[in-house]
Design a protein around this motif. Structure first.
Motif, PDB file in Angstrom:
ATOM      1  N   ILE A 133       0.810  -1.229   0.000  1.00 51.65           N
ATOM      2  CA  ILE A 133       0.000   0.000   0.000  1.00 51.65           C
ATOM      3  C   ILE A 133       0.839   1.272   0.000  1.00 51.65           C
ATOM      4  CG2 ILE A 133      -2.092  -1.006   0.999  1.00 51.65           C
ATOM      5  CD1 ILE A 133      -1.192   0.096   3.733  1.00 51.65           C
ATOM      6  N   ASP A 134       2.150   1.178  -0.149  1.00 48.64           N
ATOM      7  CA  ASP A 134       3.012   2.372  -0.114  1.00 48.64           C
ATOM      8  C   ASP A 134       2.583   3.438  -1.113  1.00 48.64           C
ATOM      9  OD1 ASP A 134       4.627   1.786   2.000  1.00 48.64           O
ATOM     10  OD2 ASP A 134       6.310   1.051   0.791  1.00 48.64           O
ATOM     11  N   ASP A 135       2.126   3.033  -2.287  1.00 43.89           N
ATOM     12  CA  ASP A 135       1.735   4.023  -3.296  1.00 43.89           C
ATOM     13  C   ASP A 135       0.548   4.871  -2.857  1.00 43.89           C
ATOM     14  OD1 ASP A 135       0.235   1.541  -3.662  1.00 43.89           O
ATOM     15  OD2 ASP A 135      -0.610   2.490  -5.450  1.00 43.89           O
ATOM     16  N   LEU A 136      -0.238   4.403  -1.888  1.00 39.86           N
ATOM     17  CA  LEU A 136      -1.377   5.188  -1.395  1.00 39.86           C
ATOM     18  C   LEU A 136      -0.916   6.382  -0.570  1.00 39.86           C
ATOM     19  CD1 LEU A 136      -3.746   2.325  -0.156  1.00 39.86           C
ATOM     20  CD2 LEU A 136      -3.717   3.467  -2.381  1.00 39.86           C
ATOM     21  N   PHE A 137       0.326   6.308  -0.094  1.00 43.37           N
ATOM     22  CA  PHE A 137       0.850   7.345   0.790  1.00 43.37           C
ATOM     23  C   PHE A 137       1.850   8.259   0.101  1.00 43.37           C
ATOM     24  CE2 PHE A 137       0.032   3.656   3.640  1.00 43.37           C
ATOM     25  CZ  PHE A 137      -1.021   4.218   4.326  1.00 43.37           C
ATOM     26  N   GLU A 138       1.791   8.316  -1.206  1.00 47.05           N
ATOM     27  CA  GLU A 138       2.768   9.086  -1.962  1.00 47.05           C
ATOM     28  C   GLU A 138       2.925  10.505  -1.414  1.00 47.05           C
ATOM     29  OE1 GLU A 138       3.209  10.735  -6.468  1.00 47.05           O
ATOM     30  OE2 GLU A 138       2.346   8.753  -6.206  1.00 47.05           O
ATOM     31  N   ASN A 139       1.824  11.152  -1.072  1.00 42.68           N
ATOM     32  CA  ASN A 139       1.886  12.532  -0.585  1.00 42.68           C
ATOM     33  C   ASN A 139       1.602  12.677   0.901  1.00 42.68           C
ATOM     34  OD1 ASN A 139       2.409  13.660  -3.176  1.00 42.68           O
ATOM     35  ND2 ASN A 139       0.280  13.247  -3.692  1.00 42.68           N
ATOM     36  N   SER A 140       1.353  11.583   1.590  1.00 44.05           N
ATOM     37  CA  SER A 140       0.994  11.722   3.005  1.00 44.05           C
ATOM     38  C   SER A 140       1.955  11.014   3.944  1.00 44.05           C
ATOM     39  CB  SER A 140      -0.437  11.224   3.238  1.00 44.05           C
ATOM     40  OG  SER A 140      -0.536   9.846   2.972  1.00 44.05           O
ATOM     41  N   ARG A 141       3.083  10.574   3.435  1.00 43.31           N
ATOM     42  CA  ARG A 141       4.179  10.043   4.254  1.00 43.31           C
ATOM     43  C   ARG A 141       3.739   9.006   5.282  1.00 43.31           C
ATOM     44  NH1 ARG A 141       5.704  15.189   2.691  1.00 43.31           N
ATOM     45  NH2 ARG A 141       7.870  15.410   2.121  1.00 43.31           N
ATOM     46  N   SER A 142       3.090   7.957   4.830  1.00 48.43           N
ATOM     47  CA  SER A 142       2.668   6.823   5.672  1.00 48.43           C
ATOM     48  C   SER A 142       1.555   7.152   6.663  1.00 48.43           C
ATOM     49  CB  SER A 142       3.847   6.223   6.437  1.00 48.43           C
ATOM     50  OG  SER A 142       4.832   5.764   5.567  1.00 48.43           O
ATOM     51  N   VAL A 143       0.920   8.300   6.510  1.00 51.13           N
ATOM     52  CA  VAL A 143      -0.165   8.684   7.415  1.00 51.13           C
ATOM     53  C   VAL A 143      -1.475   8.627   6.634  1.00 51.13           C
ATOM     54  CG1 VAL A 143      -1.105  10.526   8.863  1.00 51.13           C
ATOM     55  CG2 VAL A 143       1.373  10.183   8.737  1.00 51.13           C
ATOM     56  N   PHE A 144      -2.444   7.864   7.146  1.00 49.61           N
ATOM     57  CA  PHE A 144      -3.769   7.844   6.519  1.00 49.61           C
ATOM     58  C   PHE A 144      -4.403   9.214   6.689  1.00 49.61           C
ATOM     59  CE2 PHE A 144      -3.625   3.162   7.322  1.00 49.61           C
ATOM     60  CZ  PHE A 144      -3.852   2.745   6.030  1.00 49.61           C
ATOM     61  N   CYS A 145      -4.801   9.833   5.588  1.00 51.11           N
ATOM     62  CA  CYS A 145      -5.430  11.152   5.637  1.00 51.11           C
ATOM     63  C   CYS A 145      -6.860  11.155   5.104  1.00 51.11           C
ATOM     64  CB  CYS A 145      -4.613  12.158   4.828  1.00 51.11           C
ATOM     65  SG  CYS A 145      -3.014  12.525   5.520  1.00 51.11           S
ATOM     66  N   PHE A 146      -7.185  10.263   4.187  1.00 48.35           N
ATOM     67  CA  PHE A 146      -8.462  10.344   3.492  1.00 48.35           C
ATOM     68  C   PHE A 146      -9.179   8.998   3.462  1.00 48.35           C
ATOM     69  CE2 PHE A 146      -5.387  13.182   1.373  1.00 48.35           C
ATOM     70  CZ  PHE A 146      -5.884  14.375   1.871  1.00 48.35           C
ATOM     71  N   GLN A 183      -7.938   6.568   0.820  1.00 45.72           N
ATOM     72  CA  GLN A 183      -6.761   5.770   1.155  1.00 45.72           C
ATOM     73  C   GLN A 183      -7.154   4.537   1.962  1.00 45.72           C
ATOM     74  OE1 GLN A 183      -4.625   8.971   3.121  1.00 45.72           O
ATOM     75  NE2 GLN A 183      -2.909   8.677   1.711  1.00 45.72           N
ATOM     76  N   ILE A 184      -8.035   4.737   2.924  1.00 45.38           N
ATOM     77  CA  ILE A 184      -8.488   3.626   3.766  1.00 45.38           C
ATOM     78  C   ILE A 184      -9.221   2.591   2.913  1.00 45.38           C
ATOM     79  CG2 ILE A 184     -10.228   3.027   5.514  1.00 45.38           C
ATOM     80  CD1 ILE A 184      -7.673   3.948   6.735  1.00 45.38           C
ATOM     81  N   MET A 185     -10.069   3.061   2.021  1.00 47.73           N
ATOM     82  CA  MET A 185     -10.836   2.137   1.182  1.00 47.73           C
ATOM     83  C   MET A 185      -9.917   1.313   0.282  1.00 47.73           C
ATOM     84  SD  MET A 185     -14.036   4.587   0.167  1.00 47.73           S
ATOM     85  CE  MET A 185     -14.784   3.427  -0.967  1.00 47.73           C
ATOM     86  N   LEU A 186      -8.953   1.965  -0.354  1.00 52.80           N
ATOM     87  CA  LEU A 186      -8.040   1.229  -1.224  1.00 52.80           C
ATOM     88  C   LEU A 186      -7.152   0.271  -0.427  1.00 52.80           C
ATOM     89  CD1 LEU A 186      -7.071   3.997  -3.780  1.00 52.80           C
ATOM     90  CD2 LEU A 186      -8.252   1.854  -4.274  1.00 52.80           C
ATOM     91  N   ALA A 187      -6.695   0.705   0.747  1.00 52.39           N
ATOM     92  CA  ALA A 187      -5.885  -0.172   1.600  1.00 52.39           C
ATOM     93  C   ALA A 187      -6.706  -1.388   2.016  1.00 52.39           C
ATOM     94  CB  ALA A 187      -5.381   0.580   2.823  1.00 52.39           C
ATOM     95  N   TYR A 188      -7.934  -1.148   2.448  1.00 47.96           N
ATOM     96  CA  TYR A 188      -8.796  -2.264   2.868  1.00 47.96           C
ATOM     97  C   TYR A 188      -9.036  -3.218   1.697  1.00 47.96           C
ATOM     98  CZ  TYR A 188     -12.609  -4.969   4.788  1.00 47.96           C
ATOM     99  OH  TYR A 188     -13.382  -6.016   5.225  1.00 47.96           O
ATOM    100  N   GLN A 189      -9.348  -2.660   0.533  1.00 49.34           N
ATOM    101  CA  GLN A 189      -9.651  -3.501  -0.624  1.00 49.34           C
ATOM    102  C   GLN A 189      -8.444  -4.343  -1.034  1.00 49.34           C
ATOM    103  OE1 GLN A 189      -9.262  -2.429  -4.411  1.00 49.34           O
ATOM    104  NE2 GLN A 189     -10.432  -4.183  -5.110  1.00 49.34           N
ATOM    105  N   ARG A 190      -7.271  -3.745  -1.049  1.00 49.58           N
ATOM    106  CA  ARG A 190      -6.065  -4.485  -1.430  1.00 49.58           C
ATOM    107  C   ARG A 190      -5.669  -5.527  -0.390  1.00 49.58           C
ATOM    108  NH1 ARG A 190      -1.852   0.111  -3.406  1.00 49.58           N
ATOM    109  NH2 ARG A 190      -3.137   0.930  -5.091  1.00 49.58           N
ATOM    110  N   LEU A 191      -5.685  -5.130   0.870  1.00 51.14           N
ATOM    111  CA  LEU A 191      -5.169  -6.016   1.907  1.00 51.14           C
ATOM    112  C   LEU A 191      -6.170  -7.104   2.289  1.00 51.14           C
ATOM    113  CD1 LEU A 191      -3.318  -3.365   4.076  1.00 51.14           C
ATOM    114  CD2 LEU A 191      -2.397  -4.809   2.245  1.00 51.14           C
TER     115      LEU A 191
END
Length: 170
Positions: A63-76, A79-87
């Motif tokens: 999921i690193d690509d989801l944090f391209e601009n947020s430096r490993s911090v969930f902001c939106f 991001q949570i939806m894509l992380a959940y769907q992938r993982l």
């Protein structure tokens, strides 16, 4: 903590290699990240420490690509939806239902339906070769996001309004 100083640091960053539009997006993105309440200040502090090179960002190749601009911090929420769907390796319908469930939850008062999503998340993530403790660590970050949940379009309009209000007030 005083976050106005952090905002000014971001706003005044000089980046001559970037266009005016890119600098605007950079400033806007940082306003969005700094919109949280005091109880969520650990997310801001983590973001700033990673940005300044004081700590390393989390390493999660799935999921690193989801944090391209947020430096490993969930902001939106996105991001949570894509992380959940992938993982969790699930369908988008389940992902949207997960989003609705976390949107109903409040800090300290998690929707009881969240347990079924946790089971699916852990099962899917562990099936990708991740150990259970790492899967639980990432789940805790996802659930920690509940108090911080904004969708990207709302966050951008919120930040733009705040930015222009501050500009006109100055």
């Amino acid at each position: 903590a005083n976050y106005s100083g952090a905002y000014l640091e971001f706003k005044n960053e000089e980046a001559p290699e970037f266009s005016r539009y890119e600098r605007w997006c950079h400033s806007l993105g940082n306003v969005i990240k700094l919109r949280v309440s005091k109880k969520d200040s650990d997310k801001i502090e983590k973001y700033i420490k990673i940005k300044n090179g004081e700590i390393e960002k989390d390493d999660n190749p799935l999921i690193d690509d989801l944090f391209e601009n947020s430096r490993s911090v969930f902001c939106f929420q996105e991001q949570i939806m894509l992380a959940y769907q992938r993982l969790a390796d699930c369908e988008l319908v389940e992902t949207d239902n997960f989003r609705k469930t976390i949107s109903k939850s409040k800090p300290g008062k998690i929707d009881p339906n969240i347990e079924k999503y946790k089971e699916n998340f852990l099962r899917g993530y562990i099936s990708k070769g991740v150990d259970e403790s790492k899967a639980n660590e990432v789940w805790d970050k996802v659930i920690g996001f509940v108090s911080y949940s904004f969708n990207l379009s709302h966050a951008v309009s919120y930040a733009a309004t705040g930015y222009w209000a501050a500009y006109y007030k100055a």
